[in-house]
Design a protein around this motif. Structure first.
Motif, PDB file in Angstrom:
ATOM      1  N   ILE A  58       0.783  -0.794   0.471  1.00  0.00           N
ATOM      2  CA  ILE A  58      -0.305  -0.450   0.167  1.00  0.00           C
ATOM      3  C   ILE A  58       0.876   0.884   0.018  1.00  0.00           C
ATOM      4  O   ILE A  58       0.777   1.987  -0.409  1.00  0.00           O
ATOM      5  N   ALA A  59       2.222   1.149   0.852  1.00  0.00           N
ATOM      6  CA  ALA A  59       2.897   2.511   0.648  1.00  0.00           C
ATOM      7  C   ALA A  59       3.501   2.752  -0.781  1.00  0.00           C
ATOM      8  O   ALA A  59       3.312   3.812  -0.411  1.00  0.00           O
ATOM      9  N   ARG A  60       4.090   1.347  -0.675  1.00  0.00           N
ATOM     10  CA  ARG A  60       4.868   1.686  -2.243  1.00  0.00           C
ATOM     11  C   ARG A  60       3.996   2.360  -3.338  1.00  0.00           C
ATOM     12  O   ARG A  60       4.167   3.133  -4.198  1.00  0.00           O
ATOM     13  N   SER A  61       2.352   1.557  -3.575  1.00  0.00           N
ATOM     14  CA  SER A  61       1.550   2.349  -4.149  1.00  0.00           C
ATOM     15  C   SER A  61       1.432   4.299  -4.254  1.00  0.00           C
ATOM     16  O   SER A  61       0.892   4.479  -5.291  1.00  0.00           O
ATOM     17  N   ARG A  62       1.943   4.756  -2.814  1.00  0.00           N
ATOM     18  CA  ARG A  62       2.227   6.016  -3.020  1.00  0.00           C
ATOM     19  C   ARG A  62       3.695   6.994  -3.252  1.00  0.00           C
ATOM     20  O   ARG A  62       3.546   7.660  -2.508  1.00  0.00           O
ATOM     21  N   ARG A  63       4.402   5.483  -3.429  1.00  0.00           N
ATOM     22  CA  ARG A  63       5.499   6.032  -2.997  1.00  0.00           C
ATOM     23  C   ARG A  63       6.284   6.188  -2.333  1.00  0.00           C
ATOM     24  O   ARG A  63       7.595   7.587  -1.575  1.00  0.00           O
ATOM     25  N   ALA A  64       5.507   5.743  -1.508  1.00  0.00           N
ATOM     26  CA  ALA A  64       6.200   6.207   0.214  1.00  0.00           C
ATOM     27  C   ALA A  64       6.644   4.406   0.821  1.00  0.00           C
ATOM     28  O   ALA A  64       7.170   3.511  -0.246  1.00  0.00           O
ATOM     29  N   SER A  65       7.456   4.478   2.529  1.00  0.00           N
ATOM     30  CA  SER A  65       8.360   3.346   2.570  1.00  0.00           C
ATOM     31  C   SER A  65       7.281   3.753   4.301  1.00  0.00           C
ATOM     32  O   SER A  65       6.923   4.230   4.669  1.00  0.00           O
ATOM     33  N   ILE A  66       7.686   1.996   4.832  1.00  0.00           N
ATOM     34  CA  ILE A  66       7.397   1.857   5.963  1.00  0.00           C
ATOM     35  C   ILE A  66       8.994   2.177   6.439  1.00  0.00           C
ATOM     36  O   ILE A  66       9.804   1.789   6.178  1.00  0.00           O
ATOM     37  N   LYS A  67       9.845   2.671   7.626  1.00  0.00           N
ATOM     38  CA  LYS A  67      10.134   2.314   8.690  1.00  0.00           C
ATOM     39  C   LYS A  67      10.395   1.251   9.092  1.00  0.00           C
ATOM     40  O   LYS A  67       9.798   0.384   9.590  1.00  0.00           O
ATOM     41  N   GLN A  68      11.859   0.412   8.922  1.00  0.00           N
ATOM     42  CA  GLN A  68      12.588  -0.814   9.631  1.00  0.00           C
ATOM     43  C   GLN A  68      11.776  -1.228  11.096  1.00  0.00           C
ATOM     44  O   GLN A  68      11.178  -2.243  11.976  1.00  0.00           O
ATOM     45  N   THR A  69      12.072  -0.258  11.647  1.00  0.00           N
ATOM     46  CA  THR A  69      11.516  -0.041  12.869  1.00  0.00           C
ATOM     47  C   THR A  69      10.460   0.055  13.586  1.00  0.00           C
ATOM     48  O   THR A  69       9.490   0.015  14.597  1.00  0.00           O
ATOM     49  N   VAL A  70       9.700   0.565  13.158  1.00  0.00           N
ATOM     50  CA  VAL A  70       8.183   0.675  13.018  1.00  0.00           C
ATOM     51  C   VAL A  70       7.062  -0.973  13.310  1.00  0.00           C
ATOM     52  O   VAL A  70       7.847  -1.735  12.243  1.00  0.00           O
ATOM     53  N   ARG A  71       6.750  -1.297  14.524  1.00  0.00           N
ATOM     54  CA  ARG A  71       6.460  -2.557  14.199  1.00  0.00           C
ATOM     55  C   ARG A  71       5.248  -2.504  13.547  1.00  0.00           C
ATOM     56  O   ARG A  71       4.047  -1.250  13.343  1.00  0.00           O
ATOM     57  N   THR A  72       4.792  -3.709  13.023  1.00  0.00           N
ATOM     58  CA  THR A  72       3.353  -3.813  12.102  1.00  0.00           C
ATOM     59  C   THR A  72       2.325  -3.636  12.906  1.00  0.00           C
ATOM     60  O   THR A  72       1.439  -2.972  12.759  1.00  0.00           O
ATOM     61  N   ALA A  73       2.431  -3.934  13.879  1.00  0.00           N
ATOM     62  CA  ALA A  73       0.385  -3.647  15.356  1.00  0.00           C
ATOM     63  C   ALA A  73       0.838  -1.640  15.063  1.00  0.00           C
ATOM     64  O   ALA A  73      -0.409  -1.683  15.893  1.00  0.00           O
ATOM     65  N   ASP A  74       1.857  -1.609  15.012  1.00  0.00           N
ATOM     66  CA  ASP A  74       1.849   0.076  15.165  1.00  0.00           C
ATOM     67  C   ASP A  74       1.309   1.357  13.813  1.00  0.00           C
ATOM     68  O   ASP A  74       1.372   2.408  13.689  1.00  0.00           O
ATOM     69  N   ILE A  75       1.257   0.077  12.643  1.00  0.00           N
ATOM     70  CA  ILE A  75       0.744   1.090  11.701  1.00  0.00           C
ATOM     71  C   ILE A  75      -0.263   1.135  11.261  1.00  0.00           C
ATOM     72  O   ILE A  75      -1.383  -0.224  11.509  1.00  0.00           O
ATOM     73  N   GLN A  76      -0.367   3.031  10.848  1.00  0.00           N
ATOM     74  CA  GLN A  76      -2.261   2.986  10.886  1.00  0.00           C
ATOM     75  C   GLN A  76      -2.586   2.666   9.529  1.00  0.00           C
ATOM     76  O   GLN A  76      -1.500   3.215   8.792  1.00  0.00           O
ATOM     77  N   ILE A  77      -3.478   2.310   8.327  1.00  0.00           N
ATOM     78  CA  ILE A  77      -3.928   2.902   7.818  1.00  0.00           C
ATOM     79  C   ILE A  77      -3.775   4.179   6.612  1.00  0.00           C
ATOM     80  O   ILE A  77      -3.661   3.767   5.888  1.00  0.00           O
ATOM     81  N   ALA A  78      -4.338   4.391   7.518  1.00  0.00           N
ATOM     82  CA  ALA A  78      -4.316   6.013   7.587  1.00  0.00           C
ATOM     83  C   ALA A  78      -3.506   6.973   6.784  1.00  0.00           C
ATOM     84  O   ALA A  78      -3.979   8.284   6.149  1.00  0.00           O
ATOM     85  N   ASP A  79      -2.476   6.301   8.197  1.00  0.00           N
ATOM     86  CA  ASP A  79      -1.300   7.277   7.221  1.00  0.00           C
ATOM     87  C   ASP A  79      -0.909   6.594   6.321  1.00  0.00           C
ATOM     88  O   ASP A  79       0.488   7.260   5.000  1.00  0.00           O
ATOM     89  N   LEU A  80      -1.169   5.757   5.611  1.00  0.00           N
ATOM     90  CA  LEU A  80      -0.894   4.713   4.490  1.00  0.00           C
ATOM     91  C   LEU A  80      -1.229   5.987   2.683  1.00  0.00           C
ATOM     92  O   LEU A  80      -1.015   4.854   1.552  1.00  0.00           O
ATOM     93  N   LEU A  81      -2.877   5.463   3.079  1.00  0.00           N
ATOM     94  CA  LEU A  81      -3.430   6.283   2.121  1.00  0.00           C
ATOM     95  C   LEU A  81      -3.542   7.481   2.072  1.00  0.00           C
ATOM     96  O   LEU A  81      -3.173   9.035   2.703  1.00  0.00           O
ATOM     97  N   GLY A  82      -3.866   7.934   0.569  1.00  0.00           N
ATOM     98  CA  GLY A  82      -4.127   9.365   0.638  1.00  0.00           C
ATOM     99  C   GLY A  82      -4.945   9.725  -0.942  1.00  0.00           C
ATOM    100  O   GLY A  82      -6.126   8.783  -1.599  1.00  0.00           O
ATOM    101  N   GLY A  83      -5.700  11.246  -0.962  1.00  0.00           N
ATOM    102  CA  GLY A  83      -6.600  11.219  -2.325  1.00  0.00           C
ATOM    103  C   GLY A  83      -7.361  10.370  -2.100  1.00  0.00           C
ATOM    104  O   GLY A  83      -8.218  10.865  -0.541  1.00  0.00           O
ATOM    105  N   CYS A  84      -8.682  10.099  -2.725  1.00  0.00           N
ATOM    106  CA  CYS A  84      -9.839   9.675  -2.665  1.00  0.00           C
ATOM    107  C   CYS A  84      -9.764   8.412  -1.754  1.00  0.00           C
ATOM    108  O   CYS A  84     -11.520   8.268  -0.937  1.00  0.00           O
ATOM    109  N   TYR A  85      -8.474   7.519  -1.840  1.00  0.00           N
ATOM    110  CA  TYR A  85      -8.531   6.399  -1.019  1.00  0.00           C
ATOM    111  C   TYR A  85      -8.951   6.755   0.811  1.00  0.00           C
ATOM    112  O   TYR A  85      -9.549   5.950   1.060  1.00  0.00           O
ATOM    113  N   LEU A  86      -8.498   7.684   0.961  1.00  0.00           N
ATOM    114  CA  LEU A  86      -8.377   8.427   2.080  1.00  0.00           C
ATOM    115  C   LEU A  86      -9.509   9.008   2.838  1.00  0.00           C
ATOM    116  O   LEU A  86     -10.882   8.473   3.626  1.00  0.00           O
ATOM    117  N   LYS A  87     -10.451   9.476   1.693  1.00  0.00           N
ATOM    118  CA  LYS A  87     -12.216  10.250   1.865  1.00  0.00           C
ATOM    119  C   LYS A  87     -12.535   8.913   2.284  1.00  0.00           C
ATOM    120  O   LYS A  87     -13.234   8.950   2.705  1.00  0.00           O
TER     121      LYS A  87
END
Length: 320
Positions: free
Chosen positions: A213-242
């Protein structure tokens, strides 16, 4: 032309269909051949097509297919025979009327009008209609479809409910060709589980989905961030966030709040909401997200939702 009215497009495709129907035996020649990768030579497109004698020892000829369904689905705006897929549809049905397979099974959108098949085959086949999905059989996935079954009278005798095909074309959805209620009286089951039951992938699979999902927005997730702490709203943009925010409102307004709530974030909740306690219809694209479990569905989990035993042998899978 792309800017033509729906009626103009429908009339144009109908004219193409009429031409093909008038010249069907030349266009769909029973003796036609095509290169065959199995036998390494040109083989008949329709083996035994010329042998139609009742009671012969010829092979049974079948056509089981799903012609383009976007013309009848909400996603395709239900353009019907004004959709550009009307051209291959006319080709498909005229070919069926020429080759006259013994058994024809057509799968399409639940909104598909079966009369389009009946009017072409009623003189030679018994035509039956079944509208059913996994949600009618106890499986928590929404995928209701229309199945049109045409059995040639020279080969088959209808032994189901009601009489054999009367030959009439015009009829309502509950007419003598609709065998849905009889089918469900035998095989129908209520859904006992919700769509969250398919959330069986491990942490690595879940993280890979977040990274996709992050790559689809040309973003990345830091390796130090635990999977359980990832918030999908932080990875979405545009109409998908809406869309996410719109479905969040629907989830918070649902009763009870803790119940299963799954949505396809690619679909606008204000236009074509795809949400509920079952896994939404899976299209060629989409992002299925469980608001109740706060997890996106991975590819393997979507396969599980379609019935593939990708998690067989795991404790959770064996329990349900």
């Amino acid at each position: 032309a792309p800017d033509s009215s729906p009626q103009a497009r429908m009339d144009a495709y109908a004219e193409i269909g009429r031409y093909m129907r008038e010249h069907r035996h030349a266009i769909f020649n029973r003796d036609s051949t095509a290169p065959c990768s199995v036998h390494g030579k040109n083989c008949s497109i329709q083996p035994n097509a010329g042998d139609s004698a009742a009671g012969s020892s010829r092979m049974l000829r079948m056509n089981i297919s799903g012609p383009i369904c976007c013309a009848w689905s909400p996603i395709g705006q239900r353009m019907g025979l004004a959709d550009r897929s009307a051209y291959p549809w006319h080709c498909f049905m005229i070919e069926r009327s020429v080759f006259q397979e013994d058994l024809i099974i057509i799968e399409n959108s639940a909104f598909f009008p079966p009369c389009l098949v009946t009017e072409q085959l009623v003189a030679t086949h018994d035509v039956k209609v079944l509208v059913v999905g996994p949600e009618d059989l106890g499986w928590p996935t929404m995928r209701r479809r229309c199945y049109v079954i045409a059995a040639k009278r020279d080969t088959f005798a209808w032994a189901g409910p009601g009489l054999a095909d009367s030959g009439a074309v015009s009829e309502g959805p509950e007419g003598p060709r609709d065998v849905t209620n009889h089918f469900l009286s035998i095989f129908g089951r209520s859904v006992q589980l919700d769509g969250d039951v398919f959330l069986l992938d491990d942490e690595a699979g879940r993280r890979a989905k977040y990274e996709q999902i992050a790559r689809s927005r040309r973003a990345s997730i830091k390796q130090t961030v635990r999977t359980a702490d990832i918030q999908i709203a932080d990875l979405l943009g545009g109409c998908y966030l809406k869309h996410f925010l719109g479905y969040t409102h629907k989830f918070q307004a649902s009763e009870p709040l803790s119940s299963c709530f799954i949505a396809d974030l690619h679909q606008d909740p204000a236009q074509r909401p795809m949400c509920g306690y079952m896994l939404p219809t899976q299209l060629t694209h989409g992002l299925q997200y469980s608001f109740s479990a706060q997890k996106p569905f991975t590819f393997k989990e979507l396969l599980a939702g379609m019935g593939y035993p990708v998690f067989s042998g795991t404790v959770d899978h064996d329990l349900w």
